[in-house]
Write an enzyme that holds these catalytic residues in place. Structure first.
Site, PDB file in Angstrom:
ATOM      1  N   HIS A   1      -9.430  36.414  58.743  1.00 45.24           N
ATOM      2  CA  HIS A   1     -10.078  35.285  59.401  1.00 45.24           C
ATOM      3  C   HIS A   1     -10.187  35.505  60.917  1.00 45.24           C
ATOM      4  O   HIS A   1     -11.166  35.110  61.541  1.00 45.24           O
ATOM      5  CB  HIS A   1      -9.276  34.018  59.092  1.00 45.24           C
ATOM      6  CG  HIS A   1      -9.882  32.773  59.643  1.00 45.24           C
ATOM      7  ND1 HIS A   1     -11.148  32.348  59.309  1.00 45.24           N
ATOM      8  CD2 HIS A   1      -9.404  31.848  60.513  1.00 45.24           C
ATOM      9  CE1 HIS A   1     -11.416  31.219  59.944  1.00 45.24           C
ATOM     10  NE2 HIS A   1     -10.376  30.890  60.682  1.00 45.24           N
TER      11      HIS A   1
ATOM     12  N   SER B   1     -14.230  29.247  62.794  1.00 40.09           N
ATOM     13  CA  SER B   1     -13.170  28.490  62.129  1.00 40.09           C
ATOM     14  C   SER B   1     -13.377  26.985  62.360  1.00 40.09           C
ATOM     15  O   SER B   1     -14.479  26.484  62.121  1.00 40.09           O
ATOM     16  CB  SER B   1     -11.821  28.961  62.648  1.00 40.09           C
ATOM     17  OG  SER B   1     -10.771  28.482  61.840  1.00 40.09           O
TER      18      SER B   1
ATOM     19  N   ASP C   1     -11.908  37.838  55.145  1.00 35.16           N
ATOM     20  CA  ASP C   1     -11.472  36.482  55.487  1.00 35.16           C
ATOM     21  C   ASP C   1     -11.244  35.699  54.205  1.00 35.16           C
ATOM     22  O   ASP C   1     -12.186  35.354  53.499  1.00 35.16           O
ATOM     23  CB  ASP C   1     -12.546  35.798  56.348  1.00 35.16           C
ATOM     24  CG  ASP C   1     -12.157  34.392  56.780  1.00 35.16           C
ATOM     25  OD1 ASP C   1     -11.103  33.879  56.343  1.00 35.16           O
ATOM     26  OD2 ASP C   1     -12.913  33.800  57.567  1.00 35.16           O
TER      27      ASP C   1
END
Lengths: 401, 401
Positions: free
Chosen positions: B367, B167, B334
């Site tokens: 995610h 991320s 995601d």
């Protein structure tokens, strides 16, 4: 679920329903109060509605439009010649348009618990003369449909040619088909599902949280206050608005474009650096001018609670109750009501040997596509309605209605 | 980006780094202040960091972990034997684990503008003795990486075996590879992209709006107030949390299950009717206990502004600067950083004839999968690191480092 379809550039005048007015029907007067799903009785209910076109002598050409979360009865035409914008689905409804008012009699009504003329939390409670606020009863999609169904009877129409709706409006069409199957010949259900996903409930929960925690919410009794929960309501709209678009439509519309300059401002308090931020803020601000926070609470709850299979035992049992012709359409980029959810409806209808047509329409515009992609909608709706109308008239001629 | 990976049920003790402590390095003292991307100078900077394992005599086995939006330096082990939970990626780091501390020396540091020990808005401004609050400078991913890079030099390490991040942490690994290519032998970039999508910016904008409009925000100077913008920060976390999961993980975890009963309560003010609502509220409440709202503003801005192609002219130019071995992984569910964005990195790397390995990992967890799906991560990371380490040692033996 936004109410601003792109206006067509063409000859608007000729294909417009022209000047229209909202009318009001008073239903469910004592002792015939509406029996709500929560077991309580409620009435009277004022219903705001509009109609376009002419009801045929046989009263067989009426189409009812179920609006989405924040819509209203004003679906086409203008109230005043000076109105900046026409009704929210004007591109779809009018002489020669998708719902052709030269042929069909089109009805749309504001939903129970809304804030556009139909009785809702901002309406005066007859007992106190003050707004109901959160004394307004908890309303379900079933209750909303029960009011619309009664309005149709009130208008002297026994059986609708069709009911049409997208999103929460689509949920209403499904509920209507299951609850009052004798009242409808066909259903056009767009960008909807038999229930909202957990993710959808989560987004609604965030929006409600924003409203309830706004210091100006005053437990819902903000009508006589200087300011209502405008911050919370705007925030709720901002987050909901994201779910109405798609990732690709955000990219196409805004990408990473900055609002005011070529170079970033590097300011922590700046809220409108990117165009997409500015757009969302604008959407939030505009929304609070036209919508009531308590209605938003009511209607998102109604949406969350809607569960057709749970209400009737199974999807098959729910949809097995209707013999209407059913058109279901989903949109490729709609992630709030993805195609997989429409397919569950289709499977249940096929299992019940019902007349169902299904299309997944290609669009990059996300959930809002049902309001924006009018051309492809017209292409499927026009023949569907024509065939339905022909079969209705055919059955009537042979005394088999 | 949540910090609660599921703990492995196995023999935790034997594979744990055990008791660890956070250390602090003071960098960028006058006159060597950090030159920020906004053109201003800033220093000194205190950096909170942890290390596990032993640095090899050749100092060639160091791996730096870049944490995500709300992470911290405490990535493995426990500070106290009584700690309820270990560090946020404990399942991945330790003796015999994915990042094997028997072989590698693992470093993790809290980011600049964070709130877990590294200088940030809640730190005391040396000039006033009071928290910086919004006088804290606007920080970019490049600035964050510049601090980490300096920390690595401070620790006497010339070249890292690898940098790893998911991320916002993945964004840092990409920036690091472009900015300080001489400092790294390999990159493991998970669930990330060269830039955040417009939709991602939109979600961050909603979260920032919630904080800025909270009446307890006080323009960021809430540290000496009775209450900070906890409502806004909790709401920001709620909406962000939705983006860290996937539709299917929401369905699997919660579906439409009610929290307290079999039947709906039909109460307008009830905020925790569905389990998913209750869960989100809990996540929001927990988050405000551990995170600072001003840091949240800083770090979401840093994330929004990150644009590797814009910073270096193009993705090819940015990634052409490194000769590191690069592993990129995305996750099927995601939707915050979809696979298509990882593929853009891969294409640019291939165009530049770089050593790149790409995998799209199957997961329903959205995610957050990079924090939760440890087994499949280990399977790809272990051989990748072994090969990298072998080639580094091989080159060193042949005097070709």
């Amino acid at each position: 679920m936004t109410n601003e379809p792109q206006e067509s550039a063409g000859n608007e005048q000729a294909s417009s329903v022209g000047l229209v007015e909202t009318r009001y029907a008073r239903l469910f007067d004592s002792p015939n109060e509406l029996l709500l799903e929560n077991g309580k009785r409620f009435g009277p209910v004022t219903v705001a509605y509009e109609t376009y076109g002419e009801l045929s002598p046989q009263k067989d050409n009426a189409i009812f439009i179920c609006h989405a979360l924040t819509g209203d009865a004003h679906v086409a035409g203008r109230h005043l010649p000076t109105d900046e914008k026409p009704g929210w689905w004007d591109e779809f409804i009018g002489p020669g348009k998708g719902l052709d008012t030269n042929r069909y009699f089109v009805i749309c009504a504001n939903v129970l618990s809304g804030c556009k003329g139909t009785t809702g939390p901002s309406s005066a409670d007859p007992e106190t003369g003050k707004p109901f606020a959160l004394k307004f009863p908890f309303v379900t999609v079933g209750d909303i449909v029960a009011v619309h169904s009664q309005l149709v009877r009130h208008l002297g129409i026994e059986k609708l040619l069709s009911i049409v709706g997208g999103s929460l409006g689509g949920m209403q069409t499904l509920e209507w088909a299951a609850r009052f199957p004798e009242q409808i010949n066909s259903v056009i259900c767009l960008a909807a599902a038999a229930k909202l996903s957990a993710q959808g409930i989560a987004f609604n929960a965030v929006g409600r949280r924003a409203i309830l925690a706004d210091p100006n919410f005053h437990e819902g009794s903000y009508y006589d206050q200087e300011k209502g929960p405008t911050f919370g309501l705007a925030l709720a709209r901002m987050v909901a608005h994201i779910t109405y678009l798609s990732e690709i439509s955000f990219e196409n519309k805004f990408g990473r474009k900055l609002q005011h300059s070529e170079r970033p401002a590097y300011e922590l308090l700046k809220e409108t650096e990117f165009e997409v931020e500015s757009y969302l803020h604008y959407q939030g601000q505009r929304f609070v001018e036209r919508f009531d926070a308590n209605s938003y609470l009511c209607l998102t709850h109604a949406m969350d609670y809607f569960d057709l299979a749970a209400a009737y035992g199974s999807l098959e049992k729910a949809l097995g109750r209707t013999n209407a012709r059913i058109l279901i359409a989903s949109y490729t980029s709609d992630w709030l009501f993805p195609t997989a959810q429409s397919l569950k409806l289709v499977e249940a209808l096929i299992a019940q040997r019902k007349h169902v047509t299904f299309l997944e329409l290609a669009s990059s515009k996300g959930h809002d596509a049902f309001l924006l992609e009018i051309e492809q909608l017209v292409e499927i709706v026009q023949p569907f309605l024509e065939q339905t109308y022909a079969s209705v008239r055919d059955r009537a001629e042979h005394g088999d209605n």
